[in-house]
Design a protein around this motif. Sequence first.
Motif, PDB file in Angstrom:
ATOM      1  N   SER A  18      64.169  60.001 -64.634  1.00  0.00           N
ATOM      2  CA  SER A  18      63.752  59.095 -63.562  1.00  0.00           C
ATOM      3  C   SER A  18      63.853  57.641 -64.016  1.00  0.00           C
ATOM      4  CB  SER A  18      62.303  59.397 -63.161  1.00  0.00           C
ATOM      5  OG  SER A  18      62.160  60.725 -62.749  1.00  0.00           O
ATOM      6  N   ASN A  46      69.480  54.752 -54.883  1.00  0.00           N
ATOM      7  CA  ASN A  46      69.852  55.962 -54.149  1.00  0.00           C
ATOM      8  C   ASN A  46      71.332  55.921 -53.769  1.00  0.00           C
ATOM      9  OD1 ASN A  46      67.069  57.141 -53.732  1.00  0.00           O
ATOM     10  ND2 ASN A  46      66.792  55.178 -52.672  1.00  0.00           N
ATOM     11  N   HIS A  63      67.223  65.144 -55.083  1.00  0.00           N
ATOM     12  CA  HIS A  63      66.997  64.088 -56.069  1.00  0.00           C
ATOM     13  C   HIS A  63      67.845  64.257 -57.326  1.00  0.00           C
ATOM     14  CE1 HIS A  63      64.137  66.259 -58.831  1.00  0.00           C
ATOM     15  NE2 HIS A  63      63.781  66.888 -57.728  1.00  0.00           N
ATOM     16  N   THR A 192      68.789  61.048 -54.203  1.00  0.00           N
ATOM     17  CA  THR A 192      67.701  60.103 -54.385  1.00  0.00           C
ATOM     18  C   THR A 192      67.286  59.919 -55.843  1.00  0.00           C
ATOM     19  OG1 THR A 192      66.012  61.819 -54.062  1.00  0.00           O
ATOM     20  CG2 THR A 192      66.796  60.646 -52.105  1.00  0.00           C
ATOM     21  N   GLU A 195      62.293  60.880 -57.729  1.00  0.00           N
ATOM     22  CA  GLU A 195      61.492  61.863 -57.002  1.00  0.00           C
ATOM     23  C   GLU A 195      60.357  62.380 -57.872  1.00  0.00           C
ATOM     24  OE1 GLU A 195      60.357  65.989 -55.632  1.00  0.00           O
ATOM     25  OE2 GLU A 195      61.113  65.278 -57.563  1.00  0.00           O
ATOM     26  N   ILE A 199      58.257  60.875 -55.249  1.00  0.00           N
ATOM     27  CA  ILE A 199      59.249  60.862 -54.154  1.00  0.00           C
ATOM     28  C   ILE A 199      59.527  59.436 -53.654  1.00  0.00           C
ATOM     29  CG2 ILE A 199      59.091  63.244 -53.408  1.00  0.00           C
ATOM     30  CD1 ILE A 199      56.956  62.650 -51.467  1.00  0.00           C
ATOM     31  N   ALA A 202      63.324  58.676 -51.819  1.00  0.00           N
ATOM     32  CA  ALA A 202      63.412  59.182 -50.443  1.00  0.00           C
ATOM     33  C   ALA A 202      62.685  58.266 -49.467  1.00  0.00           C
ATOM     34  CB  ALA A 202      62.834  60.594 -50.370  1.00  0.00           C
ATOM     35  N   ASP A 218      65.779  71.294 -52.509  1.00  0.00           N
ATOM     36  CA  ASP A 218      65.088  71.228 -53.799  1.00  0.00           C
ATOM     37  C   ASP A 218      64.739  72.643 -54.256  1.00  0.00           C
ATOM     38  OD1 ASP A 218      63.752  70.170 -56.051  1.00  0.00           O
ATOM     39  OD2 ASP A 218      62.772  68.607 -54.872  1.00  0.00           O
ATOM     40  N   THR A 279      58.465  67.690 -52.071  1.00  0.00           N
ATOM     41  CA  THR A 279      59.880  67.337 -52.159  1.00  0.00           C
ATOM     42  C   THR A 279      60.117  66.019 -51.435  1.00  0.00           C
ATOM     43  OG1 THR A 279      60.596  68.354 -50.078  1.00  0.00           O
ATOM     44  CG2 THR A 279      60.401  69.820 -52.004  1.00  0.00           C
ATOM     45  N   ASP A 280      61.380  65.607 -51.404  1.00  0.00           N
ATOM     46  CA  ASP A 280      61.740  64.374 -50.706  1.00  0.00           C
ATOM     47  C   ASP A 280      61.326  64.383 -49.239  1.00  0.00           C
ATOM     48  OD1 ASP A 280      62.823  62.948 -52.815  1.00  0.00           O
ATOM     49  OD2 ASP A 280      64.855  63.724 -52.516  1.00  0.00           O
TER      50      ASP A 280
END
Length: 332
Positions: A18, A46, A63, A192, A195, A199, A202, A218, A279-280
Amino acid sequence: MEFNSDLLKNLVKTFSPSGNEERVRELIINEIKDYVDEIEIDNLGNLIARKKGSGKKIMIAGHMDQIGLMITDIDKKGFLRFTNIGGISSLLSISQRVIFENGTIGVISNENVEDKNKLKLENLYIDIGAKDKEEAEKKVNVGDSCVYLSEYYEEGSRITSGCLDDRIGCYVMIEALKRLEGTNNDVYFTFTVQEELGIRGAKTSAYKINPDIGIAVDITGTGDTPKSKRFAVGLGKGTAIKVMDKSVIVHPKIKEAMVNTAKENKIKYQMEVLEYGGTDSGSIHLSREGVPSGVISIPTRYIHSPNETINKEDVENSILLLKELINKEFNL
């Protein structure tokens, strides 16, 4: 269709925790650039790839980032202290190998404590073989990130690897896109960032796209291992259509459309009611004045470990469902 093992291998071996998703983003761009009409990278990083159409504006989100560790301190003996990037288990991390972006490899170990079940991240350290702080700083600096070092293993219908969360979601999106001959809907394939940190990607990309419908792709857990928490989802039982998790209750019309699409196309599926995680779609459905959203989930064992395990038939059913949903005429 033949499973594209080379693509998935390349996705999972690409270093992208990330906040550092650039490498996997470039890999994805090279895979999809000939199949979309527009490609854009937004301010947060993104990747938004548009397949133009005149119907509903659909945002498909998976993601790119993976969980990891970030160095917070280097002691005088050259041992590294760290914090988590996403959901890292202290107990699971003991004796795991990690790799940094520059290829430096270390081993996670722990201070001597009486009860390892009470270990916290502050009790762990990374050993990169340095004799002192000066030698360690030639390889690693405070603020550098690393991820679990894992191997890709495939046998029969089973695949085991690190960071299938959510590279397998990205894989499903890429393969569905490649199989599309065209679409009436206006589709935004959105890969994305961040996440695993709440998140975040997103949220910004959904605000920018302003979709009519959101669909996240996901992983989800399973309830088919010994003495696991009761949960209806299992490996090899098909793609999972989410009903709820901690971030979203799926819009009833989206859930109905997904189930009907699976039935009409004889796609093997199972229903997912997840009592944790998100999730997103958790961010997408709260964007602007609200976006009806759903989730296609890939059943996965041993989540957030270097040995996440999936079933190739579940992946194929997820691709088929996403492809058919993209072409569906939604009446909301």
